[in-house]
Design a protein around this motif. Structure first.
Motif, short mmCIF file in Angstrom:
data_model
loop_
_atom_site.label_atom_id
_atom_site.label_comp_id
_atom_site.label_asym_id
_atom_site.label_seq_id
_atom_site.Cartn_x
_atom_site.Cartn_y
_atom_site.Cartn_z
N ALA A 161 -8.18 -9.77 -0.80
CA ALA A 161 -8.74 -10.65 -1.82
C ALA A 161 -10.15 -11.10 -1.45
CB ALA A 161 -7.83 -11.85 -2.03
N GLU A 162 -10.38 -11.26 -0.15
CA GLU A 162 -11.67 -11.77 0.32
C GLU A 162 -12.74 -10.70 0.44
OE1 GLU A 162 -13.56 -13.59 4.45
OE2 GLU A 162 -11.38 -13.48 4.22
N ARG A 163 -12.36 -9.49 0.92
CA ARG A 163 -13.36 -8.51 1.33
C ARG A 163 -13.31 -7.18 0.59
NH1 ARG A 163 -15.55 -9.18 6.38
NH2 ARG A 163 -16.92 -7.51 5.65
N ALA A 164 -12.46 -7.08 -0.41
CA ALA A 164 -12.35 -5.81 -1.15
C ALA A 164 -12.12 -6.11 -2.62
CB ALA A 164 -11.21 -4.96 -0.57
N GLU A 165 -12.09 -5.05 -3.41
CA GLU A 165 -11.80 -5.21 -4.84
C GLU A 165 -10.35 -5.58 -5.09
OE1 GLU A 165 -15.50 -4.72 -5.01
OE2 GLU A 165 -14.42 -3.12 -3.96
N GLY A 166 -9.49 -5.31 -4.10
CA GLY A 166 -8.08 -5.62 -4.26
C GLY A 166 -7.25 -4.89 -3.23
N ALA A 167 -5.98 -4.65 -3.56
CA ALA A 167 -5.04 -4.10 -2.60
C ALA A 167 -4.17 -3.03 -3.23
CB ALA A 167 -4.15 -5.20 -2.03
N MET A 168 -3.67 -2.15 -2.35
CA MET A 168 -2.67 -1.17 -2.73
C MET A 168 -1.41 -1.48 -1.94
SD MET A 168 -0.80 1.71 -1.88
CE MET A 168 -1.61 2.29 -0.39
N VAL A 169 -0.31 -1.75 -2.64
CA VAL A 169 0.97 -2.08 -2.01
C VAL A 169 1.91 -0.90 -2.21
CG1 VAL A 169 2.95 -3.64 -2.05
CG2 VAL A 169 0.63 -4.54 -2.40
N LEU A 170 2.44 -0.36 -1.13
CA LEU A 170 3.26 0.84 -1.19
C LEU A 170 4.71 0.53 -0.86
CD1 LEU A 170 2.29 4.34 0.25
CD2 LEU A 170 4.60 3.45 0.52
N GLY A 171 5.61 0.96 -1.75
CA GLY A 171 7.03 0.98 -1.45
C GLY A 171 7.71 -0.37 -1.35
#
Length: 333
Positions: A161-171
């Motif tokens: 949330a702080e350093r990227a456009e967002g996240a990828m959550v797997l499984g």
């Protein structure tokens, strides 16, 4: 929907199988995924091809689809090299490559690559600092093209949330998608990769190859066998996902993950008909996901068949803001 989410489309394919294919087969499979209308082609980096080279192969083999390096190992290349590679791909294929960074695993980082493995959030933050200040790359390219982080635990979600456009959550189950959306806030991109096992529609794939395929009894027997195969593969897939997820799953109310009861298997792995998998995709959207990639697991040693991906595509909303085909629309109401 922000611009990056729109670029990814609603549904993508997680192509873990590509490392088992030859380069010509990879190019053909990538083009087939694009032709079916999926918005993004995701792939991991573990023991197969180097991620940036693989991305270049996939981008060159396709015309429009976004290519995302879904688990780009931060111990596989220094951040200056990673920055130069990302900027090179952005220059050659504007707006079509997405870098997704992964904190790796101790066995890969230390035992195989010979690095000292550090705490994930600390190592990732230092890597991002160096990535942003990297001096190399083609002239005129952006200093920090867009990126997301592969993230499971709360610390990594907060860093995303702080350093990227967002996240990828797997499984992870749908319940965790809700938690990840809360951690990222309203504006952060949330990509979910869903494990899935596609069963045979009405047992036809089995029955068609049987000597007595023209009989009702044969079709019923084949369907029963197919359903059992699908359930067994779903359980095996869920078991393989447990090691990095036990604590998170306990936090979601699965008190004994190792028991792998039916409720947990169903939560981790969408399995059954194409309609069942499409319904799980919609549940992730309802829980806050912007994009869902489908990690289709099969018993075959090669790629999931084009036919399997066609069956899924027929039930999915493959255009940003679009709709599923009319015959499948009811599951999205």
């Amino acid at each position: 929907m922000n611009a990056l989410a729109h670029r990814l489309g609603r549904v993508g394919i997680w192509a873990a199988d590509f490392d088992r294919l030859s380069a010509p087969e990879v190019r053909e499979a990538a083009a087939a995924v694009e032709d079916l209308g999926f918005g993004t082609l995701w792939f991991p980096e573990t023991t197969g091809r180097e991620a940036m080279a693989q991305a270049a192969v996939l981008l060159a083999a396709t015309r429009r689809i976004t290519v995302a390096s879904g688990m780009t190992d931060i111990y596989a290349r220094d951040p200056v090299t990673a920055a130069a590679a990302q900027r090179t791909l952005e220059e050659a294929f504007p707006g079509r490559f997405l870098l997704c960074l992964w904190e790796s695993h101790p066995s890969l980082a230390q035992d195989i690559r010979g690095h000292r493995f550090g705490p994930a959030p600390v190592a990732m933050r230092a890597y991002l600092d160096a990535l942003d200040s990297a001096p190399f790359g083609p002239p005129g390219t952006a200093g920090s093209p867009q990126r997301v982080l592969a993230a499971l635990d709360p610390d990594m979600l907060a860093l995303a949330a702080e350093r990227a456009e967002g996240a990828m959550v797997l499984g992870m189950p749908v319940a965790y998608t809700r938690a990840a959306r809360t951690a990222l806030g309203d504006d952060g991109l949330l990509v979910v990769t869903q494990l899935c096992v596609l069963g045979d529609d009405d047992g036809h794939d089995h029955a068609d190859t049987a000597d007595t395929a023209n009989t009702a009894d044969s079709a019923d027997t084949a369907k029963t066998a197919a359903d059992a195969d699908t359930a067994d593969l779903a359980r095996t897939t869920a078991e393989a996902a447990l090691p990095n997820r036990r604590g998170l799953l306990r936090g979601l109310g699965y008190e004994n993950p190792d028991a792998l009861d039916g409720r947990l298997v169903d939560a981790l792995v969408a399995h059954g008909r194409a309609e069942d998998i499409a319904h799980r995709v919609q549940e992730h959207f309802d829980a806050g996901a912007d994009h869902v990639s489908l990690h289709l697991v099969t018993t075959a040693p090669g790629s999931p068949s084009v036919r399997q991906r066609e069956r899924l595509a027929a039930h999915l909303p493959l255009r940003p803001g679009g709709h599923a085909p009319a015959f499948a629309a009811s599951i999205f109401d």
